[in-house]
Design an enzyme around this catalytic site. Structure first.
Site, PDB file in Angstrom:
ATOM      1  CG  HIS A 188      13.678  15.357  11.050  1.00 50.49           C
ATOM      2  ND1 HIS A 188      13.876  15.797  12.340  1.00 50.49           N
ATOM      3  CD2 HIS A 188      12.393  14.963  10.996  1.00 50.49           C
ATOM      4  CE1 HIS A 188      12.757  15.684  13.020  1.00 50.49           C
ATOM      5  NE2 HIS A 188      11.841  15.178  12.228  1.00 50.49           N
ATOM      6  NE  ARG A 295      -3.179   0.577   8.032  1.00 45.77           N
ATOM      7  CZ  ARG A 295      -2.890   1.122   6.850  1.00 45.77           C
ATOM      8  NH1 ARG A 295      -1.764   1.841   6.704  1.00 45.77           N
ATOM      9  NH2 ARG A 295      -3.696   0.960   5.828  1.00 45.77           N
ATOM     10  NE  ARG A 331      -6.330   1.249  13.084  1.00 46.53           N
ATOM     11  CZ  ARG A 331      -6.162   0.384  12.093  1.00 46.53           C
ATOM     12  NH1 ARG A 331      -7.151   0.160  11.247  1.00 46.53           N
ATOM     13  NH2 ARG A 331      -5.020  -0.239  11.935  1.00 46.53           N
ATOM     14  CD  GLU A 429     -12.340  -2.182  12.197  1.00 43.29           C
ATOM     15  OE1 GLU A 429     -11.539  -2.450  11.283  1.00 43.29           O
ATOM     16  OE2 GLU A 429     -11.976  -1.754  13.309  1.00 43.29           O
ATOM     17  CG  ASN A 452      -8.915  -3.886   3.915  1.00 37.88           C
ATOM     18  OD1 ASN A 452      -9.490  -3.516   2.905  1.00 37.88           O
ATOM     19  ND2 ASN A 452      -7.669  -3.557   4.186  1.00 37.88           N
ATOM     20  CG  ASP A 453     -10.834  -6.198   9.839  1.00 44.80           C
ATOM     21  OD1 ASP A 453     -10.429  -7.308   9.458  1.00 44.80           O
ATOM     22  OD2 ASP A 453     -10.197  -5.483  10.641  1.00 44.80           O
ATOM     23  NE  ARG A 463      -8.686  -8.239   6.605  1.00 43.98           N
ATOM     24  CZ  ARG A 463      -7.672  -7.406   6.794  1.00 43.98           C
ATOM     25  NH1 ARG A 463      -6.858  -7.139   5.785  1.00 43.98           N
ATOM     26  NH2 ARG A 463      -7.462  -6.861   7.967  1.00 43.98           N
ATOM     27  CB  CYS A 500      -9.731   4.424   6.008  1.00 45.48           C
ATOM     28  SG  CYS A 500     -10.299   3.331   7.322  1.00 45.48           S
TER      29      CYS A 500
END
Length: 538
Positions: A188, A295, A331, A429, A452-453, A463, A500
């Site tokens: 922190h 994530r 997610r 995706e 991306n996917d 990729r 995203c």
């Protein structure tokens, strides 16, 4: 000249005189008592006093670091209400007939060591918070005032360690930077430093025998370099870097607080993607409107067991409190493919990118998925949470997920645990999810497009395979057509749609995304202001 290399935790460069801070731990003696209940009452009084002190610190932190930074002291207040911690102190007083100071110190050491021994880096960093809370209790019990360091002039603070309380009590204008021997990227104190804009380096192996008050120090919060008593040549290099960073900082600061709106009035949300709790400070530092992709895999990777529901709940709640009401899209765990956790004992797959990953794994392994859902529903009470499900290809998957969410809610209801079912969305995706996005839009509250996917599946081009790198083109017209299709279908049903993936930060495409009607772009924290600049130019 003495040079050390530590871990950079708050970016920036500073040059100035050194101020060495003494260790703030209070000495404690073991004393025998005659009346355990009276001692416990004394402990409770110290606890109430600590809560009042934290309220004062909270207000000061709001001024210095904003509401999100101040939320750290709300976490400390929650620790003061923790019955495991205080139950152990009371039990020790009764069992051993010892004074409250000693019981607090021993119990604090135990809990601090327990956190320090955990596999997860974020949880390890909570050991410092326990020490901070317990030191406050001991000071109140012993009637001693915790002294605030007073450098007297703007200085580079050097210490064994710094607690969040010590950091906030110091006058911001007197801190050029701080350097500590201990500490963590996830602490922190590090978060506060980032929010207050103080360059900071931790884990620097400083030998205090060679460091004196008043000597010059140069601190580089970008690469973790700390130089004591630098040469004139080194000072010239550092000052040049300092001037350059100042110019960049001023340019970016001019965009803080501005709206993400085009010249003709088109608005869009610009959020940030993160992969760890320690990244939250960068989200706030760069003035993102929220977190568009958190994530959750970091909780599962690089450890030997599945994270517990309680462990996950504490992390999610912490993020929501730090974001102070801003939207946070978490997610659910996206393991499989290139993200492996050995303890799951997943079968080897010839083509893991097309195998058991994301929501497929979660639906097959409810013992992994259900605790995460329960933790998320519990955390939703504390802020503006939304849940995002990855790797969807069919409406039956969404229906199964929504059923499991209802089951988790009923379990929490039966247990008497506070919860809230927040907005739920899916990742677009896979080409399948894009093609049936009209069906899927009926079932969920929002879409988030993972470019991306989506690009690698649409183009049949891995990729991560450099030999066919020229085939992997996220700007391919087929990919853009799928994004447009998903956006149109979402809006037909009155649902929001965001991007995203990395493509969201491609400022050459910002105008096209606005024309598609994209509601939100979620990018790396450092790209937020750059994308805002582009939006405002259109």
């Amino acid at each position: 000249m003495i040079k050390y290399l530590g871990k950079p935790v708050s970016r920036g460069i500073a040059v100035g005189p050194v101020c060495v801070l003494e260790n703030g731990d209070l000495p404690v003696k073991r004393l025998k008592i005659k009346d355990a209940e009276a001692e416990i009452l004394r402990l409770e009084a110290a606890r109430e006093q600590a809560k009042e002190q934290l309220s004062v610190l909270y207000e000061k932190a709001v001024e210095e670091a904003g509401q999100a930074g101040a939320a750290i002291f709300e976490v400390h207040r929650i620790m003061l209400d923790d019955e495991d911690l205080f139950g152990a102190m009371r039990e020790m007083i009764r069992r051993e007939m010892v004074n409250g100071e000693y019981a607090a110190a021993m119990t604090g050491d135990y809990f601090s060591e327990m956190f320090a021994g955990m596999e997860d880096a974020y949880m390890r960093a909570r050991a410092a918070d326990v020490r901070d809370v317990v030191n406050r209790l001991i000071a109140n019990l012993s009637g001693k005032q915790v002294e605030t360091a007073n450098p007297g002039e703007p200085s580079v603070l050097v210490a064994e360690d710094l607690s969040p309380s010590e950091t906030v009590r110091l006058k911001r204008e007197q801190i050029l930077a701080f350097v500590t021997v201990r500490g963590s990227v996830h602490s922190h104190t590090a978060i506060l430093a980032r929010m207050m804009g103080i360059p900071a380096v931790v884990c620097a192996p400083v030998e205090f025998a060679g460091i004196k008050n008043g000597m010059t120090a140069a601190v580089n919060g970008f690469d973790g370099t700390v130089i004591f008593d630098p040469t004139e040549e080194e000072l010239a290099v550092v000052r040049k870097k300092l001037a350059g960073e100042g110019e960049k900082s001023q340019l970016l600061k001019s965009l803080k607080g501005k709206e993400n709106v085009t010249a003709d009035g088109r608005k869009i949300d610009i959020f940030a993607n993160i992969g760890n709790v320690s990244d939250v400070a960068r989200v706030l530092e760069n003035d993102a409107g929220g977190i568009g992709l958190f994530r959750s895999e970091f909780l599962y990777l690089e450890r030997e067991t599945i994270p517990s529901e309680a462990e996950q709940f504490h992390v999610y709640r912490q993020v929501l409190q730090l974001m102070a009401g801003k939207r946070v899209i978490i997610r659910t765990v996206d393991l499989g493919a290139d993200k492996q956790a050995s303890y799951l004992k997943l079968e080897a797959e010839a083509n893991p990118a097309l195998g058991c990953r994301g929501i497929r794994l979660c639906l097959k392994r409810p013992e992994i998925f259900k605790p995460q859902l329960r933790a998320l529903l519990r955390a939703a009470v504390y802020g503006n949470l939304a849940i995002l499900y990855p790797m969807i290809t069919d409406r039956t998957e969404v229906e199964q997920v929504l059923e499991l969410v209802q089951e988790a809610a009923k379990e929490l209801e039966a247990d008497g645990v506070p919860y809230r079912i927040p907005e739920q969305g899916i990742m677009i995706e896979t080409p399948a999810s894009a093609m049936i996005s009209d069906e899927l839009a009926e079932l969920v509250d929002f879409f988030s497009i993972g470019t991306n996917d989506l690009a690698q599946y649409a183009l049949a081009a891995d990729r991560q395979n450099e030999s066919i790198g020229e085939l992997y083109d996220p700007r391919h017209r087929a990919v853009l057509a799928m994004i447009r299709m998903a956006a149109e279908n979402a809006h037909r049903f009155g649902k929001r749609v965001g991007i995203c993936g990395e493509l969201a930060s491609d400022t050459d495409l910002t105008e096209e995304f606005l024309r598609m009607g994209i509601d939100e772009l979620s990018v790396a924290p450092g790209m937020v202001l750059k994308v805002r600049k582009r939006v405002r130019e259109l």
